[in-house]
Design an enzyme around this catalytic site. Structure first.
Site, PDB file in Angstrom:
ATOM      1  N   GLU A  18     -24.777   9.578   3.795  1.00  0.00           N
ATOM      2  CA  GLU A  18     -25.256  10.303   2.612  1.00  0.00           C
ATOM      3  C   GLU A  18     -26.645   9.836   2.168  1.00  0.00           C
ATOM      4  OE1 GLU A  18     -21.131  11.869   0.503  1.00  0.00           O
ATOM      5  OE2 GLU A  18     -22.153  10.153  -0.397  1.00  0.00           O
ATOM      6  N   GLY A  53      -5.632  12.121   8.129  1.00  0.00           N
ATOM      7  CA  GLY A  53      -4.918  12.504   6.905  1.00  0.00           C
ATOM      8  C   GLY A  53      -3.459  12.077   6.971  1.00  0.00           C
ATOM      9  N   ASP A 110     -19.835  12.436  -9.870  1.00  0.00           N
ATOM     10  CA  ASP A 110     -18.930  13.522  -9.478  1.00  0.00           C
ATOM     11  C   ASP A 110     -18.614  14.380 -10.694  1.00  0.00           C
ATOM     12  OD1 ASP A 110     -18.867  12.392  -6.985  1.00  0.00           O
ATOM     13  OD2 ASP A 110     -16.816  11.617  -7.138  1.00  0.00           O
ATOM     14  N   ALA A 158     -11.801  10.171  -2.289  1.00  0.00           N
ATOM     15  CA  ALA A 158     -11.938   8.716  -2.115  1.00  0.00           C
ATOM     16  C   ALA A 158     -10.828   8.082  -1.279  1.00  0.00           C
ATOM     17  CB  ALA A 158     -12.071   7.977  -3.449  1.00  0.00           C
ATOM     18  N   ALA A 159      -9.940   8.894  -0.701  1.00  0.00           N
ATOM     19  CA  ALA A 159      -8.894   8.319   0.170  1.00  0.00           C
ATOM     20  C   ALA A 159      -9.543   7.674   1.394  1.00  0.00           C
ATOM     21  CB  ALA A 159      -7.899   9.391   0.600  1.00  0.00           C
ATOM     22  N   GLY A 160     -10.468   8.400   2.006  1.00  0.00           N
ATOM     23  CA  GLY A 160     -11.163   7.862   3.170  1.00  0.00           C
ATOM     24  C   GLY A 160     -11.975   6.624   2.799  1.00  0.00           C
ATOM     25  N   ASP A 161     -12.568   6.635   1.609  1.00  0.00           N
ATOM     26  CA  ASP A 161     -13.376   5.490   1.159  1.00  0.00           C
ATOM     27  C   ASP A 161     -12.486   4.270   0.896  1.00  0.00           C
ATOM     28  OD1 ASP A 161     -15.666   7.081   1.261  1.00  0.00           O
ATOM     29  OD2 ASP A 161     -15.365   7.791  -0.785  1.00  0.00           O
ATOM     30  N   ASN A 168     -23.298   8.769  -6.411  1.00  0.00           N
ATOM     31  CA  ASN A 168     -23.329  10.107  -6.993  1.00  0.00           C
ATOM     32  C   ASN A 168     -22.500  10.157  -8.255  1.00  0.00           C
ATOM     33  OD1 ASN A 168     -24.773  11.547  -4.941  1.00  0.00           O
ATOM     34  ND2 ASN A 168     -22.925  11.502  -3.678  1.00  0.00           N
TER      35      ASN A 168
HETATM   36  P1  ADP Z   1     -11.029  11.971   4.767  1.00  0.00           P
HETATM   37  O1  ADP Z   1     -10.630  11.973   3.332  1.00  0.00           O
HETATM   38  O2  ADP Z   1     -12.250  11.175   5.055  1.00  0.00           O
HETATM   39  O3  ADP Z   1     -10.997  13.314   5.428  1.00  0.00           O
HETATM   40  P2  ADP Z   1      -8.375  11.453   5.713  1.00  0.00           P
HETATM   41  O4  ADP Z   1      -7.966  12.783   5.201  1.00  0.00           O
HETATM   42  O5  ADP Z   1      -8.037  11.133   7.121  1.00  0.00           O
HETATM   43  O6  ADP Z   1      -9.917  11.143   5.520  1.00  0.00           O
HETATM   44  O7  ADP Z   1      -7.726  10.371   4.763  1.00  0.00           O
HETATM   45  C1  ADP Z   1      -8.065   9.018   4.849  1.00  0.00           C
HETATM   46  C2  ADP Z   1      -6.822   8.181   4.756  1.00  0.00           C
HETATM   47  O8  ADP Z   1      -6.160   8.450   3.510  1.00  0.00           O
HETATM   48  C3  ADP Z   1      -5.768   8.484   5.800  1.00  0.00           C
HETATM   49  O9  ADP Z   1      -6.011   7.810   6.997  1.00  0.00           O
HETATM   50  C4  ADP Z   1      -4.516   7.990   5.125  1.00  0.00           C
HETATM   51  O10 ADP Z   1      -4.444   6.583   5.183  1.00  0.00           O
HETATM   52  C5  ADP Z   1      -4.762   8.402   3.686  1.00  0.00           C
HETATM   53  N1  ADP Z   1      -4.201   9.736   3.438  1.00  0.00           N
HETATM   54  C6  ADP Z   1      -4.871  10.898   3.332  1.00  0.00           C
HETATM   55  N2  ADP Z   1      -4.031  11.926   3.108  1.00  0.00           N
HETATM   56  C7  ADP Z   1      -2.787  11.386   3.063  1.00  0.00           C
HETATM   57  C8  ADP Z   1      -1.467  11.916   2.856  1.00  0.00           C
HETATM   58  N3  ADP Z   1      -1.258  13.213   2.639  1.00  0.00           N
HETATM   59  N4  ADP Z   1      -0.432  11.047   2.878  1.00  0.00           N
HETATM   60  C9  ADP Z   1      -0.628   9.735   3.091  1.00  0.00           C
HETATM   61  N5  ADP Z   1      -1.838   9.181   3.270  1.00  0.00           N
HETATM   62  C10 ADP Z   1      -2.902   9.987   3.273  1.00  0.00           C
END
Ligand code: ADP
Length: 341
Positions: free
Chosen positions: A163, A256, A11, A285-288, A9
């Site tokens: 997706e 998170g 963004d 992209a944290a989850g990715d 995609n």
């Molecule tokens: P998604 O973005 O898919 O909802 P999460 O929110 O669980 O997934 O974030 C994915 C990963 O990113 C977490 O498991 C963690 O490793 C990291 N992460 C996300 N938010 C934080 C934060 N506030 N502090 C530290 N690491 C974070």
């Protein structure tokens, strides 16, 4: 070799001081376009996290080249427009093999409209899938993932999200099972899955929203540990157990800042704390990133013929994802290997 079958995609991101209320028109503090899509992001994560930043590799020529870099291939679909060209170009620039990314005539490239609440870093996203909906089970590139064992194309790990059409994901899961290809499924955005999707699945990586929807839990907040109690909620453990009972080998629930819970088919489990971050800038992209880093660990263990240490993989993935959270953007915010200390 890792193959990612999924979305690409463009963004379009607006950074705002607060999320707009219904009917409200507001001025963004900043606007940016970036390359994204969960599939493409995870492919870039695998590529970047297994390679040193290009500038640093050129200065230390010999040594950097000898360390193993994962072969990462992307399979998906873009339109025959400028966004599509940009997405393919960006993947290639990061070392991702884009021969499986089809630029389809007459289609538009998928877009994601993202609003980031700058003070909290929380994002809200509207997806318009466009060409991502044209990735069909019988596409040559999809079929090509599962060529005979002697084929160099057969991956050690296939990564998918939701997706692209569910029928394509389910068909690929079935073919992977037949071909003996390990699969990591990140069922995002969450939608109900048939029981067959879980059978023989090597890795299921979910956040609390996905865990709740797939696990039949009404309130996803009930799956997240309270801040001070380092205790895994019984509801989360029960959901993870149910996934294992359906045939998943490794269940990984990212929560998170509250950490990551894992449960394996052989009974290992734990809650791994998230890394402390200086400031949450943008969680896109944290989850990715987490998925990419975790996948590299899984593939490395298989290549070395050693048992996969889920907990160690989660720790590494947490470290990588924390770097992404500290920076703005999607693929650009994913760290290179040498940015992980
Ligand atoms: P998604 O973005 O898919 O909802 P999460 O929110 O669980 O997934 O974030 C994915 C990963 O990113 C977490 O498991 C963690 O490793 C990291 N992460 C996300 N938010 C934080 C934060 N506030 N502090 C530290 N690491 C974070």
């Amino acid at each position: 070799r890792i193959t990612v079958l999924g979305s690409l995609n463009m963004d379009l991101v607006a950074y705002v001081s607060h999320h707009p209320a219904p009917g409200e028109t507001m001025t963004a503090d900043k606007f940016a376009t970036s390359t994204g899509g969960k599939g493409a992001n995870q492919a870039v994560a695998c590529a970047k996290l297994s390679r040193p930043r290009p500038s640093s590799s050129s200065s230390s020529s010999g040594t950097a080249a000898t360390t193993t870099t994962a072969h990462v291939g992307m399979v998906g679909c873009v339109g025959d427009d400028s966004y599509g060209a940009l997405l393919r170009g960006n993947l290639a620039r990061h070392g991702v093999d884009v021969s499986g990314v089809d630029a389809r005539a007459g289609l538009k490239t998928g877009v994601a409209l993202i609003v980031v609440d700058a003070p909290s870093g929380e994002n809200r996203i509207i997806l318009s899938p466009e060409a991502n909906h044209a990735v069909l089970p019988d596409d040559a590139a999809v079929a090509g993932i599962f060529l005979e064992p002697e084929s160099t194309k057969k991956p050690d790990l296939l990564i998918m999200q939701l997706e692209i059409p569910l029928a394509t994901v389910l068909a690929a899961l079935a073919r992977a099972r037949e071909a003996g290809v390990a699969v990591l499924l990140n069922p995002a955005p969450a939608q109900p899955l048939p029981a067959a999707a879980y059978a023989g699945l090597a890795h299921l990586v979910v956040n609390e929203t996905e865990a709740a929807l797939l696990g039949g839990v009404a309130d996803s907040a009930s799956l997240v540990p309270s801040v001070d109690a380092e205790k895994v909620p019984a509801a989360l453990r029960a959901v993870a157990r149910a996934f294992v009972a359906k045939g998943v080998r490794n269940v990984v629930a990212t929560l998170g800042s509250h950490g990551v819970f894992f449960l394996t088919a052989d009974g290992r489990s734990g809650l791994v704390p998230a890394e402390k971050v200086a400031a949450v800038v943008d969680t896109t992209a944290a989850g990715d990133t987490f998925v990419g880093a975790y996948a590299l660990e899984a593939v490395a263990a298989a290549a070395a013929g050693r048992e996969f240490d889920v907990e160690a993989a989660v720790r590494k993935a947490n470290r990588a994802a924390a770097r992404t959270v500290e920076r703005a953007g999607a693929q650009d915010s994913i760290p290179w290997r040498d940015e992980l200390v």
